[in-house]
Design a protein around this motif. Sequence first.
Motif, PDB file in Angstrom:
ATOM      1  N   THR A  31       0.769  -1.500   0.269  1.00  0.00           N
ATOM      2  CA  THR A  31       0.124  -0.351   0.375  1.00  0.00           C
ATOM      3  C   THR A  31       0.786   1.397   0.173  1.00  0.00           C
ATOM      4  N   ALA A  32       0.476   2.590  -0.943  1.00  0.00           N
ATOM      5  CA  ALA A  32       1.465   3.089  -0.799  1.00  0.00           C
ATOM      6  C   ALA A  32       1.348   4.049   0.483  1.00  0.00           C
ATOM      7  N   ILE A  33       1.898   4.375   0.560  1.00  0.00           N
ATOM      8  CA  ILE A  33       1.282   5.883   1.566  1.00  0.00           C
ATOM      9  C   ILE A  33       2.028   7.384   1.452  1.00  0.00           C
ATOM     10  N   HIS A  34       0.634   8.069   1.774  1.00  0.00           N
ATOM     11  CA  HIS A  34       1.724   9.360   1.526  1.00  0.00           C
ATOM     12  C   HIS A  34       1.342   9.942   2.412  1.00  0.00           C
ATOM     13  N   ARG A  35       2.362  10.839   2.487  1.00  0.00           N
ATOM     14  CA  ARG A  35       2.761  12.238   3.749  1.00  0.00           C
ATOM     15  C   ARG A  35       1.496  12.795   3.465  1.00  0.00           C
ATOM     16  N   PRO A  36       1.140  13.112   4.669  1.00  0.00           N
ATOM     17  CA  PRO A  36       0.126  14.469   4.435  1.00  0.00           C
ATOM     18  C   PRO A  36       1.084  15.540   3.462  1.00  0.00           C
ATOM     19  N   GLN A  37       0.598  16.643   2.964  1.00  0.00           N
ATOM     20  CA  GLN A  37       1.474  17.112   2.641  1.00  0.00           C
ATOM     21  C   GLN A  37       0.317  18.656   2.898  1.00  0.00           C
ATOM     22  N   ARG A  38       0.660  19.893   3.500  1.00  0.00           N
ATOM     23  CA  ARG A  38       0.290  20.904   4.116  1.00  0.00           C
ATOM     24  C   ARG A  38      -0.183  22.427   3.163  1.00  0.00           C
ATOM     25  N   SER A  39      -0.866  23.278   3.227  1.00  0.00           N
ATOM     26  CA  SER A  39      -0.387  24.461   2.007  1.00  0.00           C
ATOM     27  C   SER A  39      -1.744  25.173   3.049  1.00  0.00           C
ATOM     28  N   ARG A  40      -1.002  26.508   2.707  1.00  0.00           N
ATOM     29  CA  ARG A  40      -1.665  27.569   3.273  1.00  0.00           C
ATOM     30  C   ARG A  40      -1.950  28.267   2.296  1.00  0.00           C
ATOM     31  N   VAL A  41      -2.728  29.451   1.991  1.00  0.00           N
ATOM     32  CA  VAL A  41      -2.825  30.569   1.267  1.00  0.00           C
ATOM     33  C   VAL A  41      -3.540  31.487   1.368  1.00  0.00           C
ATOM     34  N   ARG A  42      -3.250  33.081   1.423  1.00  0.00           N
ATOM     35  CA  ARG A  42      -3.943  33.984   1.087  1.00  0.00           C
ATOM     36  C   ARG A  42      -3.951  35.200   0.433  1.00  0.00           C
ATOM     37  N   VAL A  43      -5.835  35.083   0.418  1.00  0.00           N
ATOM     38  CA  VAL A  43      -5.585  36.555  -1.046  1.00  0.00           C
ATOM     39  C   VAL A  43      -6.591  37.463  -0.385  1.00  0.00           C
ATOM     40  N   SER A  44      -6.191  38.426  -1.299  1.00  0.00           N
ATOM     41  CA  SER A  44      -7.107  39.520  -1.246  1.00  0.00           C
ATOM     42  C   SER A  44      -8.226  39.991  -2.165  1.00  0.00           C
ATOM     43  N   GLY A  45      -7.544  40.396  -3.686  1.00  0.00           N
ATOM     44  CA  GLY A  45      -8.272  40.805  -4.876  1.00  0.00           C
ATOM     45  C   GLY A  45      -8.893  39.502  -5.452  1.00  0.00           C
ATOM     46  N   ALA A  46     -10.055  40.127  -5.797  1.00  0.00           N
ATOM     47  CA  ALA A  46     -10.964  38.992  -6.033  1.00  0.00           C
ATOM     48  C   ALA A  46     -10.597  38.152  -7.136  1.00  0.00           C
ATOM     49  N   ALA A  47      -9.665  39.347  -8.442  1.00  0.00           N
ATOM     50  CA  ALA A  47      -8.952  38.667  -9.687  1.00  0.00           C
ATOM     51  C   ALA A  47      -7.835  36.480  -8.671  1.00  0.00           C
ATOM     52  N   GLN A  48      -7.610  37.478  -7.837  1.00  0.00           N
ATOM     53  CA  GLN A  48      -6.678  36.923  -6.991  1.00  0.00           C
ATOM     54  C   GLN A  48      -6.982  35.878  -6.513  1.00  0.00           C
ATOM     55  N   ALA A  49      -8.319  35.449  -6.147  1.00  0.00           N
ATOM     56  CA  ALA A  49      -8.943  34.702  -5.328  1.00  0.00           C
ATOM     57  C   ALA A  49      -9.311  33.524  -6.727  1.00  0.00           C
ATOM     58  N   HIS A  50     -10.168  34.172  -7.621  1.00  0.00           N
ATOM     59  CA  HIS A  50     -10.458  33.883  -8.315  1.00  0.00           C
ATOM     60  C   HIS A  50      -9.051  32.478  -9.771  1.00  0.00           C
ATOM     61  N   GLU A  51      -8.242  32.905  -9.610  1.00  0.00           N
ATOM     62  CA  GLU A  51      -6.912  32.740 -10.182  1.00  0.00           C
ATOM     63  C   GLU A  51      -6.437  31.407  -9.341  1.00  0.00           C
ATOM     64  N   PHE A  52      -6.991  31.451  -7.823  1.00  0.00           N
ATOM     65  CA  PHE A  52      -5.956  30.714  -6.965  1.00  0.00           C
ATOM     66  C   PHE A  52      -6.946  29.619  -6.874  1.00  0.00           C
ATOM     67  N   LEU A  53      -8.365  29.567  -6.735  1.00  0.00           N
ATOM     68  CA  LEU A  53      -9.721  28.899  -6.462  1.00  0.00           C
ATOM     69  C   LEU A  53      -9.755  27.809  -7.668  1.00  0.00           C
ATOM     70  N   GLU A  54      -9.052  28.565  -9.108  1.00  0.00           N
ATOM     71  CA  GLU A  54      -9.441  27.805 -10.317  1.00  0.00           C
ATOM     72  C   GLU A  54      -8.134  26.379 -10.231  1.00  0.00           C
ATOM     73  N   ASP A  55      -7.020  27.176  -9.677  1.00  0.00           N
ATOM     74  CA  ASP A  55      -5.515  26.774  -9.515  1.00  0.00           C
ATOM     75  C   ASP A  55      -6.329  25.333  -8.301  1.00  0.00           C
ATOM     76  N   ALA A  56      -6.716  25.827  -7.585  1.00  0.00           N
ATOM     77  CA  ALA A  56      -6.650  24.833  -6.367  1.00  0.00           C
ATOM     78  C   ALA A  56      -7.079  23.745  -6.882  1.00  0.00           C
TER      79      ALA A  56
END
Length: 128
Positions: free
Chosen positions: A9-34
Amino acid sequence: MSYIYHRATAIHRPQRSRVRVSGAAQAHEFLEDAYGVRLHIRENRVRSPEEKLTHERVDVGVFAIDDVHLPGAMEFSPDPLGRVVALWANDGRLEGHCDGVKGEASAGELAMVSQPDLPHYSRTEDLS
């Protein structure tokens, strides 16, 4: 007689990330990518510069848990996500529709808002 199947069984170690964005365009781009899909977003209430979208993720391979703070009032219509989405609202409010099924949640409630192969619509108000 029972047989026990042993396989590696492949064990995947947890990958953690945290992002904060303020502008609407930045939020849109980040969410599409995420989420890896085309996403239609409409902000129904403009956020102040201090109100930032915060997205934290713990990804273990076969599933991920996201902790998202979405200040303001927003509407989302993504292409099919390829996964089930369940949301637990700590604060604020959420409403979602997918294939005729409606899910709603406010503080302390859980809602299913997406099926893997279907588009859905969600509306949030100060969700976290």
